[in-house]
Design a protein around this motif. Sequence first.
Motif, PDB file in Angstrom:
ATOM      1  N   ARG A 196      24.646  23.850   7.856  1.00 14.18           N
ATOM      2  CA  ARG A 196      24.296  25.092   7.791  1.00 14.18           C
ATOM      3  C   ARG A 196      24.317  25.698   6.199  1.00 14.18           C
ATOM      4  N   LEU A 197      24.157  27.110   6.300  1.00 10.70           N
ATOM      5  CA  LEU A 197      24.733  27.782   4.912  1.00 10.70           C
ATOM      6  C   LEU A 197      25.966  27.289   4.576  1.00 10.70           C
ATOM      7  N   GLY A 198      26.577  27.379   5.026  1.00 13.77           N
ATOM      8  CA  GLY A 198      28.129  27.106   4.746  1.00 13.77           C
ATOM      9  C   GLY A 198      28.827  26.278   5.581  1.00 13.77           C
ATOM     10  N   VAL A 199      30.277  26.290   5.457  1.00 13.61           N
ATOM     11  CA  VAL A 199      30.925  24.389   6.118  1.00 13.61           C
ATOM     12  C   VAL A 199      31.347  25.929   7.012  1.00 13.61           C
ATOM     13  N   ASP A 200      30.869  24.612   8.300  1.00 15.18           N
ATOM     14  CA  ASP A 200      30.495  25.461   9.833  1.00 15.18           C
ATOM     15  C   ASP A 200      30.973  24.505  10.422  1.00 15.18           C
ATOM     16  N   GLU A 201      32.270  25.031  12.155  1.00 13.97           N
ATOM     17  CA  GLU A 201      32.549  23.318  12.372  1.00 13.97           C
ATOM     18  C   GLU A 201      31.790  23.587  13.575  1.00 13.97           C
ATOM     19  N   GLU A 202      30.939  24.040  13.795  1.00 11.02           N
ATOM     20  CA  GLU A 202      29.144  23.654  14.534  1.00 11.02           C
ATOM     21  C   GLU A 202      28.942  21.836  14.194  1.00 11.02           C
ATOM     22  N   MET A 203      29.034  22.575  12.733  1.00  7.46           N
ATOM     23  CA  MET A 203      27.761  21.127  12.515  1.00  7.46           C
ATOM     24  C   MET A 203      28.730  20.590  11.998  1.00  7.46           C
ATOM     25  N   MET A 204      30.317  20.470  11.368  1.00  7.58           N
ATOM     26  CA  MET A 204      30.526  19.928  11.843  1.00  7.58           C
ATOM     27  C   MET A 204      30.723  18.109  13.344  1.00  7.58           C
ATOM     28  N   GLN A 205      30.932  19.264  14.167  1.00  9.60           N
ATOM     29  CA  GLN A 205      31.411  18.962  15.779  1.00  9.60           C
ATOM     30  C   GLN A 205      29.938  17.820  16.153  1.00  9.60           C
ATOM     31  N   GLN A 206      28.922  18.274  15.066  1.00  3.18           N
ATOM     32  CA  GLN A 206      27.560  17.811  15.908  1.00  3.18           C
ATOM     33  C   GLN A 206      27.091  16.940  15.186  1.00  3.18           C
ATOM     34  N   MET A 226      23.817  22.297  -7.801  1.00  3.26           N
ATOM     35  CA  MET A 226      23.875  23.486  -9.119  1.00  3.26           C
ATOM     36  C   MET A 226      24.965  24.269  -8.376  1.00  3.26           C
ATOM     37  N   ILE A 227      25.658  23.818  -7.331  1.00  2.00           N
ATOM     38  CA  ILE A 227      26.932  24.700  -6.913  1.00  2.00           C
ATOM     39  C   ILE A 227      27.967  25.285  -7.294  1.00  2.00           C
ATOM     40  N   GLY A 228      28.639  23.731  -8.360  1.00  2.00           N
ATOM     41  CA  GLY A 228      29.326  24.489  -9.638  1.00  2.00           C
ATOM     42  C   GLY A 228      30.593  24.029  -8.627  1.00  2.00           C
ATOM     43  N   GLN A 229      31.539  25.179  -8.758  1.00  2.00           N
ATOM     44  CA  GLN A 229      32.343  24.847  -7.949  1.00  2.00           C
ATOM     45  C   GLN A 229      33.429  24.305  -6.906  1.00  2.00           C
ATOM     46  N   ASP A 230      32.369  24.923  -5.684  1.00  2.00           N
ATOM     47  CA  ASP A 230      32.348  25.300  -4.824  1.00  2.00           C
ATOM     48  C   ASP A 230      31.666  23.067  -4.221  1.00  2.00           C
ATOM     49  N   ALA A 231      30.868  22.906  -5.411  1.00  2.00           N
ATOM     50  CA  ALA A 231      30.550  21.321  -4.795  1.00  2.00           C
ATOM     51  C   ALA A 231      32.287  20.704  -4.146  1.00  2.00           C
ATOM     52  N   ALA A 232      33.488  21.156  -5.308  1.00  2.00           N
ATOM     53  CA  ALA A 232      34.106  20.146  -4.158  1.00  2.00           C
ATOM     54  C   ALA A 232      34.864  20.704  -3.667  1.00  2.00           C
ATOM     55  N   ARG A 233      34.764  21.673  -2.972  1.00  2.00           N
ATOM     56  CA  ARG A 233      35.391  21.914  -1.395  1.00  2.00           C
ATOM     57  C   ARG A 233      34.558  22.003  -0.582  1.00  2.00           C
ATOM     58  N   VAL A 234      33.264  22.272  -0.942  1.00  2.00           N
ATOM     59  CA  VAL A 234      32.769  21.579   0.313  1.00  2.00           C
ATOM     60  C   VAL A 234      32.486  19.976   0.394  1.00  2.00           C
ATOM     61  N   ALA A 235      32.782  19.294   0.120  1.00  2.00           N
ATOM     62  CA  ALA A 235      33.047  17.692  -0.522  1.00  2.00           C
ATOM     63  C   ALA A 235      34.070  17.540   0.616  1.00  2.00           C
ATOM     64  N   GLU A 236      34.972  18.489   0.350  1.00  3.63           N
ATOM     65  CA  GLU A 236      36.275  17.557   1.264  1.00  3.63           C
ATOM     66  C   GLU A 236      36.389  18.107   2.375  1.00  3.63           C
TER      67      GLU A 236
END
Length: 298
Positions: A196-206, A226-236
């Motif tokens: 999904r474009l952002g972190v999303d519970e439905e995506m995680m469940q799937q 390229m997403i810089g600082q956001d990479a850490a948050r998304v990875a987590e």
Amino acid sequence: MFDNLSDRISKTLKGLRGQGRLTEADIDKTVREIRRALLDADVAVPVVRQFASRVRERALGAEVSKALNPAQQVVKIVHAELVEILGGATGQLQFAKNPPTVIMLAGLQGAGKTTLAGKLAKHLKEEGHTPLLVASDLQRPNAVNQLQIVGERAGVKVFAPEPGNGVGDPVVVALDGVATAAREQYDVVIVDTAGRLGVDEEMMQQARDIRDAVEPHNILFVVDAMIGQDAARVAEAFRDGVGFTGVVLSKLDGDARGGAALSVTGITDRPILFASTGEALGDFERFHPDRMASRILD
Ligand code: GDP
């Protein structure tokens, strides 16, 4: 890619060259500059903090070496700590004793999963494997078609839901894909999944549902450098939501300063296995922590 970071680290260290001894004040000055350079390169704050304190500690405790001047010693420490934070040894895919080996891709939409699927399939084919690509991204209207195109380019078969069968269930497609691979003697299955474009519970469940159904030997988290600082948050979020065994850093050809590499490995403690460096199938390389550390410093 790391120009900014490497320039700044080497500039500070160059200033120290030629001095006979490294004082605590010198070390603090260097560590401060390294910290600033890492923050400017968008490395996640906790990773910067940990990195700086480890470099400082090791530099203070370093034995006086006859072979190296103090500045060279700091360079060596920074290099070793960079390698460490980037995962240490070069990460490896896990291959199943009883094929097929299942590799599941996870990540946000646009991260580069589908492109990577083709690149990885080509790479594995060149290594003597017989991969099968499985189109379990049924979210994006064009994703199946896109995978079919990259599969064709890579000369690798794509398992996709029959057209006209409605939306379809990505879990069923993944299971059917793995069963087909086992039956038709493909030894590696690469399962592309929906983001999904952002972190999303439905995506995680799937993603969890697909994971639990096919029990992958490898889950590769694909992240856009390229997403810089956001990479850490998304990875987590992906680590906690799905879990992954390794990372693929995509779009390393862009003007990203590469902080994402340090952030993702520093935060999740998972190795980066591959780097994606362009849109073409051949723009793909193994990721070597020691080489990346040298590139950062040189
Ligand atoms: P997905 O949604 O995660 O499957 O992402 P895609 O594979 O569709 O990639 C999204 C966009 O990024 C596409 O336009 C790709 O061509 C592009 N892309 C993927 N990997 C790279 C890369 O390493 N470098 C560059 N420059 N573009 C990339």
